[in-house]
Motif scaffolding. Structure first.
Motif, mmCIF file in Angstrom:
data_model
loop_
_atom_site.group_PDB
_atom_site.id
_atom_site.type_symbol
_atom_site.label_atom_id
_atom_site.label_comp_id
_atom_site.label_asym_id
_atom_site.label_seq_id
_atom_site.Cartn_x
_atom_site.Cartn_y
_atom_site.Cartn_z
ATOM 1 N N VAL A 256 0.938 -1.239 -0.068
ATOM 2 C CA VAL A 256 -0.008 -0.075 -0.114
ATOM 3 C C VAL A 256 0.983 1.210 -0.122
ATOM 4 O O VAL A 256 0.642 2.383 -0.726
ATOM 5 C CB VAL A 256 -1.089 -0.076 1.335
ATOM 6 N N ALA A 257 2.003 1.279 0.984
ATOM 7 C CA ALA A 257 3.036 2.319 0.735
ATOM 8 C C ALA A 257 3.596 2.549 -0.357
ATOM 9 O O ALA A 257 4.193 3.653 -1.086
ATOM 10 C CB ALA A 257 3.746 2.126 1.834
ATOM 11 N N ARG A 258 4.099 1.159 -0.909
ATOM 12 C CA ARG A 258 4.960 1.467 -2.448
ATOM 13 C C ARG A 258 4.231 0.452 -3.312
ATOM 14 O O ARG A 258 4.920 -0.526 -3.721
ATOM 15 C CB ARG A 258 6.183 0.862 -2.085
ATOM 16 N N PRO A 259 3.159 0.822 -3.808
ATOM 17 C CA PRO A 259 2.475 0.364 -5.084
ATOM 18 C C PRO A 259 3.553 0.145 -6.059
ATOM 19 O O PRO A 259 4.053 0.668 -6.428
ATOM 20 C CB PRO A 259 1.179 1.029 -5.448
ATOM 21 N N GLY A 260 3.228 -1.478 -6.652
ATOM 22 C CA GLY A 260 4.342 -1.784 -7.740
ATOM 23 C C GLY A 260 5.663 -2.139 -7.293
ATOM 24 O O GLY A 260 6.520 -2.495 -8.283
ATOM 25 N N TYR B 49 -6.395 -9.653 -1.588
ATOM 26 C CA TYR B 49 -5.683 -8.367 -1.011
ATOM 27 C C TYR B 49 -4.643 -8.042 -2.152
ATOM 28 O O TYR B 49 -4.342 -6.851 -1.810
ATOM 29 C CB TYR B 49 -5.099 -8.941 0.344
ATOM 30 N N LEU B 50 -4.070 -8.849 -2.865
ATOM 31 C CA LEU B 50 -3.082 -8.250 -3.859
ATOM 32 C C LEU B 50 -3.457 -8.530 -5.127
ATOM 33 O O LEU B 50 -4.059 -9.569 -5.587
ATOM 34 C CB LEU B 50 -1.570 -8.815 -3.595
ATOM 35 N N HIS B 51 -2.867 -7.601 -6.082
ATOM 36 C CA HIS B 51 -2.881 -8.170 -7.491
ATOM 37 C C HIS B 51 -1.418 -8.137 -7.997
ATOM 38 O O HIS B 51 -0.704 -7.449 -7.738
ATOM 39 C CB HIS B 51 -3.587 -7.140 -8.155
ATOM 40 N N ARG B 52 -1.039 -9.103 -8.672
ATOM 41 C CA ARG B 52 0.331 -9.495 -9.077
ATOM 42 C C ARG B 52 0.220 -9.431 -10.545
ATOM 43 O O ARG B 52 -0.425 -10.173 -11.405
ATOM 44 C CB ARG B 52 0.745 -10.850 -8.768
ATOM 45 N N GLY B 53 0.832 -8.211 -10.993
ATOM 46 C CA GLY B 53 1.032 -7.897 -12.458
ATOM 47 C C GLY B 53 2.470 -8.103 -12.924
ATOM 48 O O GLY B 53 3.341 -8.331 -12.414
ATOM 49 N N ALA C 45 -9.937 -4.065 -1.335
ATOM 50 C CA ALA C 45 -10.263 -4.883 -0.291
ATOM 51 C C ALA C 45 -9.138 -4.519 0.727
ATOM 52 O O ALA C 45 -9.215 -4.690 1.886
ATOM 53 C CB ALA C 45 -10.472 -6.315 -0.463
ATOM 54 N N ALA C 46 -7.876 -4.847 0.216
ATOM 55 C CA ALA C 46 -6.653 -4.656 1.084
ATOM 56 C C ALA C 46 -6.669 -3.266 1.704
ATOM 57 O O ALA C 46 -6.548 -2.921 3.059
ATOM 58 C CB ALA C 46 -5.376 -4.865 0.428
#
Length: 151
Positions: free
Chosen positions: A46-50, A79-83, A99-100
């Motif tokens: 959340v603090a460092r998306p990507g 809760y996470l999306h892995r791209g 949701a996260a």
């Protein structure tokens, strides 16, 4: 207090406070329980998306395969999306899901309310002592982080 017992007393007290906060907050939610490492990973994403998996492992001082296991579980639970990293198709980039973000926001709000209620029960001298200790506790945390970076 004896100088040689102070570090143990401090560590035990901090751990005890954290444990009690977690227990009290656990009772106020119907969502499945998240483990400490899962929460730490979510907070980081959340603090460092990507952020990448290996970078997250380094930041959390965990083995890469341990973080991969956490990522798989958090992806599965929504809760996470892995791209895929566009610069390196073999690398994954982690993004929080709504949701996260909602779960962490709810946890922060409930934690803040809990601690506020308990601090309000303290007398002025104890509140002032806790407030005065915050800069030293932040330095302690920074020292611990720096030492972990060196190893």
């Amino acid at each position: 207090m004896e100088p040689e017992t102070f570090p143990d007393t401090l560590a035990d007290t901090l751990a005890g406070v954290q444990r009690l906060i977690r227990r009290r907050l656990r009772g106020g939610t119907t969502a499945p329980r998240l483990r400490g490492a899962e929460v730490e990973l979510l907070r980081l994403v959340v603090a460092r998306p990507g952020i990448g998996v290996s970078e997250a492992a380094k930041e959390l001082h965990l083995a890469g395969n341990s973080v991969s296991t956490l990522v798989n579980r958090l992806v599965r639970d929504g809760y996470l999306h892995r791209g895929t990293d566009p610069a390196d198709r073999r690398a994954a980039r982690l993004l929080p899901t709504p949701a996260a973000e909602a779960r962490l926001r709810d946890w922060r709000e409930r934690r803040s309310a809990l601690v506020r209620r308990q601090v309000d029960r303290l007398d002025d001298a104890d509140r002032a002592a806790l407030e005065a200790a915050i800069p030293a506790l932040r330095k302690l945390a920074a020292n611990l982080h720096e030492e972990a970076e060196e190893t």
